[in-house]
Write a protein that holds these residues in place. Sequence first.
Motif, PDB file in Angstrom:
ATOM      1  N   ARG B 107     -13.668  -8.072  -5.169  1.00  0.00           N
ATOM      2  CA  ARG B 107     -15.019  -8.604  -4.956  1.00  0.00           C
ATOM      3  C   ARG B 107     -15.545  -8.253  -3.577  1.00  0.00           C
ATOM      4  O   ARG B 107     -16.666  -7.757  -3.401  1.00  0.00           O
ATOM      5  CB  ARG B 107     -15.001 -10.134  -5.087  1.00  0.00           C
ATOM      6  CG  ARG B 107     -15.395 -10.674  -6.434  1.00  0.00           C
ATOM      7  CD  ARG B 107     -16.870 -10.446  -6.779  1.00  0.00           C
ATOM      8  NE  ARG B 107     -17.815 -11.017  -5.803  1.00  0.00           N
ATOM      9  CZ  ARG B 107     -18.104 -12.311  -5.734  1.00  0.00           C
ATOM     10  NH1 ARG B 107     -17.534 -13.170  -6.530  1.00  0.00           N
ATOM     11  NH2 ARG B 107     -18.969 -12.754  -4.839  1.00  0.00           N
ATOM     12  N   ARG B 108     -14.697  -8.511  -2.591  1.00  0.00           N
ATOM     13  CA  ARG B 108     -15.062  -8.259  -1.202  1.00  0.00           C
ATOM     14  C   ARG B 108     -15.388  -6.771  -1.002  1.00  0.00           C
ATOM     15  O   ARG B 108     -16.333  -6.416  -0.308  1.00  0.00           O
ATOM     16  CB  ARG B 108     -13.903  -8.684  -0.308  1.00  0.00           C
ATOM     17  CG  ARG B 108     -14.111  -8.420   1.150  1.00  0.00           C
ATOM     18  CD  ARG B 108     -14.935  -9.507   1.817  1.00  0.00           C
ATOM     19  NE  ARG B 108     -15.362  -9.080   3.148  1.00  0.00           N
ATOM     20  CZ  ARG B 108     -16.611  -9.091   3.576  1.00  0.00           C
ATOM     21  NH1 ARG B 108     -17.567  -9.523   2.789  1.00  0.00           N
ATOM     22  NH2 ARG B 108     -16.918  -8.698   4.785  1.00  0.00           N
ATOM     23  N   LYS B 110     -16.554  -4.725  -3.212  1.00  0.00           N
ATOM     24  CA  LYS B 110     -17.839  -4.421  -3.814  1.00  0.00           C
ATOM     25  C   LYS B 110     -18.983  -4.906  -2.907  1.00  0.00           C
ATOM     26  O   LYS B 110     -19.969  -4.202  -2.694  1.00  0.00           O
ATOM     27  CB  LYS B 110     -17.936  -5.073  -5.200  1.00  0.00           C
ATOM     28  CG  LYS B 110     -19.038  -4.464  -6.038  1.00  0.00           C
ATOM     29  CD  LYS B 110     -19.129  -5.046  -7.413  1.00  0.00           C
ATOM     30  CE  LYS B 110     -20.404  -4.583  -8.104  1.00  0.00           C
ATOM     31  NZ  LYS B 110     -21.605  -4.677  -7.237  1.00  0.00           N
ATOM     32  N   ASP B 111     -18.820  -6.105  -2.373  1.00  0.00           N
ATOM     33  CA  ASP B 111     -19.832  -6.636  -1.460  1.00  0.00           C
ATOM     34  C   ASP B 111     -20.051  -5.715  -0.269  1.00  0.00           C
ATOM     35  O   ASP B 111     -21.185  -5.419   0.108  1.00  0.00           O
ATOM     36  CB  ASP B 111     -19.411  -8.023  -0.940  1.00  0.00           C
ATOM     37  CG  ASP B 111     -19.472  -9.072  -2.035  1.00  0.00           C
ATOM     38  OD1 ASP B 111     -20.041  -8.758  -3.102  1.00  0.00           O
ATOM     39  OD2 ASP B 111     -18.955 -10.180  -1.822  1.00  0.00           O
ATOM     40  N   LEU B 112     -18.938  -5.283   0.311  1.00  0.00           N
ATOM     41  CA  LEU B 112     -19.017  -4.415   1.491  1.00  0.00           C
ATOM     42  C   LEU B 112     -19.714  -3.100   1.159  1.00  0.00           C
ATOM     43  O   LEU B 112     -20.584  -2.632   1.887  1.00  0.00           O
ATOM     44  CB  LEU B 112     -17.609  -4.086   1.981  1.00  0.00           C
ATOM     45  CG  LEU B 112     -17.050  -4.886   3.142  1.00  0.00           C
ATOM     46  CD1 LEU B 112     -15.680  -4.362   3.505  1.00  0.00           C
ATOM     47  CD2 LEU B 112     -17.971  -4.826   4.340  1.00  0.00           C
ATOM     48  N   ASP B 114     -21.749  -2.484  -1.235  1.00  0.00           N
ATOM     49  CA  ASP B 114     -23.180  -2.721  -1.452  1.00  0.00           C
ATOM     50  C   ASP B 114     -23.907  -2.924  -0.129  1.00  0.00           C
ATOM     51  O   ASP B 114     -24.957  -2.343   0.121  1.00  0.00           O
ATOM     52  CB  ASP B 114     -23.388  -3.969  -2.334  1.00  0.00           C
ATOM     53  CG  ASP B 114     -22.957  -3.711  -3.765  1.00  0.00           C
ATOM     54  OD1 ASP B 114     -22.764  -2.527  -4.102  1.00  0.00           O
ATOM     55  OD2 ASP B 114     -22.803  -4.685  -4.528  1.00  0.00           O
ATOM     56  N   PHE B 115     -23.330  -3.748   0.724  1.00  0.00           N
ATOM     57  CA  PHE B 115     -23.957  -4.098   1.994  1.00  0.00           C
ATOM     58  C   PHE B 115     -24.220  -2.858   2.853  1.00  0.00           C
ATOM     59  O   PHE B 115     -25.264  -2.718   3.474  1.00  0.00           O
ATOM     60  CB  PHE B 115     -23.071  -5.096   2.749  1.00  0.00           C
ATOM     61  CG  PHE B 115     -23.580  -5.484   4.101  1.00  0.00           C
ATOM     62  CD1 PHE B 115     -24.808  -6.115   4.239  1.00  0.00           C
ATOM     63  CD2 PHE B 115     -22.821  -5.232   5.245  1.00  0.00           C
ATOM     64  CE1 PHE B 115     -25.272  -6.483   5.496  1.00  0.00           C
ATOM     65  CE2 PHE B 115     -23.290  -5.597   6.494  1.00  0.00           C
ATOM     66  CZ  PHE B 115     -24.514  -6.216   6.621  1.00  0.00           C
ATOM     67  N   SER B 144     -14.006  -5.927   6.921  1.00  0.00           N
ATOM     68  CA  SER B 144     -13.316  -6.249   5.664  1.00  0.00           C
ATOM     69  C   SER B 144     -12.652  -7.619   5.674  1.00  0.00           C
ATOM     70  O   SER B 144     -12.584  -8.281   4.659  1.00  0.00           O
ATOM     71  CB  SER B 144     -12.276  -5.181   5.358  1.00  0.00           C
ATOM     72  OG  SER B 144     -11.298  -5.188   6.369  1.00  0.00           O
ATOM     73  N   GLU B 146     -13.714 -10.218   7.115  1.00  0.00           N
ATOM     74  CA  GLU B 146     -14.717 -11.203   7.504  1.00  0.00           C
ATOM     75  C   GLU B 146     -14.421 -11.805   8.865  1.00  0.00           C
ATOM     76  O   GLU B 146     -14.227 -13.021   9.000  1.00  0.00           O
ATOM     77  CB  GLU B 146     -14.818 -12.309   6.445  1.00  0.00           C
ATOM     78  CG  GLU B 146     -15.047 -11.719   5.062  1.00  0.00           C
ATOM     79  CD  GLU B 146     -15.609 -12.742   4.090  1.00  0.00           C
ATOM     80  OE1 GLU B 146     -16.584 -13.417   4.463  1.00  0.00           O
ATOM     81  OE2 GLU B 146     -15.077 -12.844   2.983  1.00  0.00           O
ATOM     82  N   THR B 178     -25.007 -14.292  10.373  1.00  0.00           N
ATOM     83  CA  THR B 178     -23.691 -14.764   9.947  1.00  0.00           C
ATOM     84  C   THR B 178     -22.930 -15.448  11.069  1.00  0.00           C
ATOM     85  O   THR B 178     -21.798 -15.863  10.883  1.00  0.00           O
ATOM     86  CB  THR B 178     -22.830 -13.599   9.405  1.00  0.00           C
ATOM     87  OG1 THR B 178     -22.571 -12.697  10.484  1.00  0.00           O
ATOM     88  CG2 THR B 178     -23.535 -12.853   8.296  1.00  0.00           C
TER      89      THR B 178
END
Lengths: 265, 228
Positions: B107-108, B110-112, B114-115, B144, B146, B178
């Motif tokens: 998940r992480r 994919k988020d990265l 995309d971001f 990665s 966070e 953030t």
Amino acid sequence: MELLQYDFVQRGLLAGVLIALSSSLVGVFLILRRLAFLGAGLSHFAFGGVALAVLLGVEPFLFSGILTLGVANLIELLRRKRRIGGDVSLAIVFSGGVALAVVLLSLSEGFREDVFSYLFGNVLIVSPYELYLSTGVFLITCAFLLLNFKSLLLMSFNEEMAKVRGIKVMVLNHLFVSLASLVIIVSIKAVGIILASSFAVIPAAAGIAVAKSLRGSLILSALISVLSTVSGILISLHFDLAPGGSIVMVMIAAFTLVVVFKRLI
Amino acid sequence: MREVVRVENLSFSYAGGVKVLDSVSFSIYEGEFLGIIGPNGAGKTTLIKLMLGLLEGFEGKIYLFGKELKKFKEWSRVGYVPQRVAIDRFHPVSVGELLTSVVGHERRLKDLVDFLHMEEMLSRRFTELSGGQQQLVLLGMALSSEPQLLILDEPTAGLDIHSQEHIMELLRELSQNTGKSVVMVSHNLGALFSNADRILAIDRTLRYEGSVQEAESILAHLFGLHRE
Ligand SMILES: Nc1ncnc2c1ncn2[C@@H]1O[C@H](COP(=O)(O)OP(=O)(O)OP(=O)(O)O)[C@@H](O)[C@H]1O
Ligand SMILES: [Mg+2]
């Protein structure tokens, strides 16, 4: 091909494949860590160790293996302390080992042949004991690389990023050079001191030159290495040639083909 | 504001060399964007490496998240983007491999991706990317875990103006939205002055610590080196 039925041929092929796999996988990381010369340096150092062992009447493989393991870790230590670069220490170790061997050989003529047999090796005369050794090293190699793949990948890319992520870079580096020296020692048996490093360098260089990823490089390196070893051994049997040299020549042909092919597409 | 990093009387010299850093003290706070400037050879990279525990044998104290550096173990709270040098140009590693080697969860990842808009790059070799794309990947790797503290060494060096702005926008967004602390070493004063909250000027000793506005006005006195 009725030769394939012989025990020694089967043993030779199996040992050859196991050694080819171990060294082609380790070789990729060696090259990426700019230690392509490690194989040549350590195997020639082992030459001195073997000569000393034969002179002292102790088991040459074990004796020179332990010496080589020690010197590999010393080289890594010097590199880490930024005292001397890996290539420089290896050049010194390389010539030191050969010099020692030459001096010892000049002491007495009696044991020359014993020592010379290590220079060229012969994968077709591996004993069952040496086959176990190759199997052991192969299993250790696989376990080490599988367990540490992500860490090794990151370390080869940038050691400092790896350290900041909490990876035990120092420990892994020492384990890695230890593994590499084990691999070199067993490949001395197959192709001899002079050619031992080719197993660790040529297929890996082809994999790195061509593949689009580290995984791809490892797979391609292993593939080229195994195919070259098997066909080299078969060629040597068929034409009655030296197996070590035949394997290495096939490897170089494969390397050339792969790299040229890559250029064309 | 909570202190994320505290450096007290930090002095350091490389083995057998002269002092590269001399009695440097400062703090970095939660959620701030700190710019570190100084001429070539001033000790900026050295300072960063000391804070990250990459160099041994310093005098003084360094605290990360309240813990003394020696005892600090939670490295996932820190992200590091090194000066983009010394990566073998034949290294075959792909962008996807680099990211999966540092990201725990799918998940992480994919988020990265995309971001940072990295879909196209995943199957390519890192070394085949442009400088700006490489910098994005390094940033992605640093993000990665966070981290709450992001430390970057000259992330915009050698990039064209668009890539520079893109990176700066991302960093600004990270610090503002953030709550991450962003520490950035750069010679790109324009970019730093329009994005950073605070400036640290270093040249072996700490020469200046304070607001961007003031830094801008007294810079000529500090160095005379950075005028465009
Ligand atoms: N590994 C090293 N061994 C010895 N001296 C070093 C080493 N790395 C850096 N130095 C010296 O320490 C000083 C500070 O170097 P540092 O890399 O920290 O400067 P910097 O501010 O990051 O410069 P730049 O803007 O060029 O990146 C310089 O004089 C440099 O020569
Ligand atoms: Mg620097």
